[in-house]
Design an enzyme around this catalytic site. Sequence first.
Site, PDB file in Angstrom:
ATOM      1  N   LYS A 157      36.075  19.415  92.684  1.00 33.41           N
ATOM      2  CA  LYS A 157      35.778  18.319  93.612  1.00 33.41           C
ATOM      3  C   LYS A 157      36.950  18.007  94.528  1.00 33.41           C
ATOM      4  O   LYS A 157      36.744  17.704  95.707  1.00 33.41           O
ATOM      5  CB  LYS A 157      35.352  17.062  92.853  1.00 33.41           C
ATOM      6  CG  LYS A 157      36.453  16.386  92.052  1.00 33.41           C
ATOM      7  CD  LYS A 157      35.941  15.129  91.386  1.00 33.41           C
ATOM      8  CE  LYS A 157      37.035  14.448  90.588  1.00 33.41           C
ATOM      9  NZ  LYS A 157      38.150  13.991  91.426  1.00 33.41           N
ATOM     10  N   THR A 158      38.187  18.058  93.999  1.00 37.86           N
ATOM     11  CA  THR A 158      39.341  17.762  94.846  1.00 37.86           C
ATOM     12  C   THR A 158      39.466  18.803  95.955  1.00 37.86           C
ATOM     13  O   THR A 158      39.735  18.471  97.114  1.00 37.86           O
ATOM     14  CB  THR A 158      40.635  17.722  94.007  1.00 37.86           C
ATOM     15  OG1 THR A 158      40.487  16.743  92.971  1.00 37.86           O
ATOM     16  CG2 THR A 158      41.832  17.363  94.875  1.00 37.86           C
ATOM     17  N   ARG A 163      37.208  18.819  78.581  1.00 42.49           N
ATOM     18  CA  ARG A 163      38.649  19.020  78.821  1.00 42.49           C
ATOM     19  C   ARG A 163      39.079  20.395  78.332  1.00 42.49           C
ATOM     20  O   ARG A 163      40.135  20.883  78.729  1.00 42.49           O
ATOM     21  CB  ARG A 163      39.490  17.972  78.082  1.00 42.49           C
ATOM     22  CG  ARG A 163      39.278  16.506  78.430  1.00 42.49           C
ATOM     23  CD  ARG A 163      39.282  16.240  79.898  1.00 42.49           C
ATOM     24  NE  ARG A 163      37.914  16.249  80.419  1.00 42.49           N
ATOM     25  CZ  ARG A 163      37.600  16.341  81.704  1.00 42.49           C
ATOM     26  NH1 ARG A 163      38.558  16.476  82.600  1.00 42.49           N
ATOM     27  NH2 ARG A 163      36.347  16.333  82.108  1.00 42.49           N
ATOM     28  N   GLN A 221      30.533  11.115  83.770  1.00 43.66           N
ATOM     29  CA  GLN A 221      31.920  10.829  83.387  1.00 43.66           C
ATOM     30  C   GLN A 221      32.293   9.375  83.665  1.00 43.66           C
ATOM     31  O   GLN A 221      33.474   9.045  83.816  1.00 43.66           O
ATOM     32  CB  GLN A 221      32.875  11.764  84.124  1.00 43.66           C
ATOM     33  CG  GLN A 221      32.680  13.230  83.772  1.00 43.66           C
ATOM     34  CD  GLN A 221      33.722  14.131  84.400  1.00 43.66           C
ATOM     35  OE1 GLN A 221      34.879  14.149  84.008  1.00 43.66           O
ATOM     36  NE2 GLN A 221      33.291  14.883  85.397  1.00 43.66           N
ATOM     37  N   ASP A 224      36.660   9.049  96.214  1.00 40.29           N
ATOM     38  CA  ASP A 224      36.676   9.917  95.045  1.00 40.29           C
ATOM     39  C   ASP A 224      36.409   9.075  93.790  1.00 40.29           C
ATOM     40  O   ASP A 224      36.638   7.867  93.779  1.00 40.29           O
ATOM     41  CB  ASP A 224      38.043  10.594  94.955  1.00 40.29           C
ATOM     42  CG  ASP A 224      38.055  11.733  93.944  1.00 40.29           C
ATOM     43  OD1 ASP A 224      36.971  12.161  93.512  1.00 40.29           O
ATOM     44  OD2 ASP A 224      39.163  12.193  93.597  1.00 40.29           O
ATOM     45  N   GLU A 225      35.935   9.728  92.734  1.00 46.16           N
ATOM     46  CA  GLU A 225      35.665   9.067  91.443  1.00 46.16           C
ATOM     47  C   GLU A 225      34.770   7.835  91.632  1.00 46.16           C
ATOM     48  O   GLU A 225      35.020   6.760  91.064  1.00 46.16           O
ATOM     49  CB  GLU A 225      36.982   8.663  90.756  1.00 46.16           C
ATOM     50  CG  GLU A 225      37.944   9.820  90.523  1.00 46.16           C
ATOM     51  CD  GLU A 225      37.502  10.768  89.408  1.00 46.16           C
ATOM     52  OE1 GLU A 225      36.395  10.572  88.882  1.00 46.16           O
ATOM     53  OE2 GLU A 225      38.259  11.694  89.102  1.00 46.16           O
TER      54      GLU A 225
END
Length: 713
Positions: free
Chosen positions: A36-37, A646, A262, A231-232
């Site tokens: 995504k970044t 993770r 998330q 973002d997020e």
Amino acid sequence: MSTPSLYLNQLNVEQRSAVQRTEGPVLILAGAGSGKTRTLVYRIAHLVRSAQVDPGRIVAVTFTNKAAMEMRERVREFAGDEAKRVTISTFHSLGARILREHGVKLGLPRKFAIYSAADQMGALKSACSEISIDDDSFDLKRVMRQISDWKTRGLAPVEAVKHVASEQARGNRSDDYAVLSADAYGLYEEMLRACGAVDFDDLLLLTVRLLREDEMVRQALWKRWHYFMIDEYQDTNAVQLEMARILAGPRRNLCVVGDDDQSIYAFRGADVANILEFERHFPGTTVVKLEHNYRSTQRILAAANAIISGNRHRHAKTLRTGNPIGPLLDLWTHDTDVAEAEGVAREIQVRRMTRKMRWEEFAVLYRTNPQSRVLEEALRAQNIPYRVVGGTSFFERKEVVDCLAYLRTVVAAEDEIALRRIINWPTRGIGRTTVLKVAAMAREQRIQFARLLDVIGADDVGAASSAAITAFRKQLDEARGSLAAAEAAAAMPPPAQEHGFPPLAAWADAFFKSLAIEDALRSDHRDRTVETRIENVRDVVGTIARYERKVWSEAGTDDWEPPSMSDALARLTLAEMDEDEEDLEQGGVTLMTLHSAKGLEFSDVFIVGLEEGILPHARSLTGEGADEYGDPLAEERRLLYVGVTRAMNRLGLSYCLSRRRGGSATATMPSRYLEEIPADLVEIRDTGTTLTPEESTTLQSNFFSGIKEMLAD
């Protein structure tokens, strides 16, 4: 520079679609490990390079200063120096910027202070003292959390009082803390304003209030900024949603990136409904899903998909990958939590020897902080280096808070909380009795504490205290004069500076030395951490120096302002928001909560304590923490999903048959979430260290080379 088609070819089909959707509302649902970044960076670059958007018209908002800094660097690296004019900021920093420019319309001073968590508690204590409540009778941190919760929901003090009264009228019994918090909220706000200060929540709440009430401010910001990215987005609260809605304005060029699977920060005020209902909030939304995972093996993703599919209210998406299938997930059953910790430690030792792994490639994740104790004991027994993420923040250390309070007192003479904190540190003969007497007189006369100090006399507090106060005031006045000279020098960036501190840092260094702070710290001969504390004071000066050089590097960009101590303090305080953003470069196995692990990745991950009452947490089993859709277990399932994703190569899960709580062993049950993982993805492991034939051979061949390496270390 490469042509647009060439740089877009570096993206997968989903990412390319997200990058090229530049107009109108866009929702990018970015699954774990889906890049995504990278997608956000390319989208900004695409706006600048291909859509020919003026970089000064673009705003990208993240949740931490670290994330903002990394994105800023990547955008500049990819899109060139002109991208320096793109505004990349946290929500709180953006709010602070807007309030610096326009907050006078709300009665804020231009150089308002931003209170840290410690300062907020000081202000709350002062407010509660006016209603005869002290922290010996009540947990003021709990009161502070309640006030913060109301602010994140957009409730002003009057509305909070009405809310508590309404709950009581409906027969919902409010506890003493709700009533106390409602009484304290208004007084707390009055204290902040009297000190010329705001807290973290105000940076958002007051910004929204300003945008709602002032048409001229809205128009000015709509003219300046045309494209917004967040973002997020799954971590936003009600106030952040409103801030985004208003700033997007009539153009509606709002692109948000997030993953409802998330969303794990409800306890901080995050509302998963913001991302689930984005299309309702912004009609005509284009939805793009990023489902290709670049991080984990196929089996780890299959387990993650199976777990999260148990949540009813979510955007349907399935993670997939081109990575290898990977080993089966390991599942251990242990008799006790001590046995569990010892088993994890043994397994880490074996893997390091057989697979030549580094300590920092391992992470052990758990639901609650108390679980770390037995893990630490087991790792120490095996001589395994480790680090626990979530220790005391640099900005929470007493000497750091004291130094920042001194700087705030010089910048803003009316800041009572800062002034009272340092008025007798280092000791200068202004004792607690004198301070309380002055504070009481200030309340009686309805005058600011700092202003009363200017006129207090020997008849009021005694000759010795009066003389000490006069000397202290003179020292602060002299510091204000020398600071003005330092700020004038800082306004003229030098072409280069190879040696020494820049002006503001040099001033702070000299000021701290004039206060004899290091001598005061060394005077406590029982303090074995004195050298560390002195180094922390020096780090405050170093941080100011880095701030100055950073601001100088931005000279020539839109709205550039020279360095100032008030701006330095604001940035330092905002840095406290990054409490979960710790440096993981140090060697050692990482121990952390599942909440802290979000955004990180490790080769091998162990998730321990998968038991009913721990994960899912006991509160969720009683119905507490239910989300907007009435499911108290939904966020707990998302928390496990975050932990599972993770892991890059190998994932271990474990639970105990009994766990020690409060000094006695209590029988436990396996977590219900384990039943949701398909059996063909899991290998049941023996509680001992069972090696495969390949691992046994490798262990033997690596044994002596491993010993040599450890001796060399």
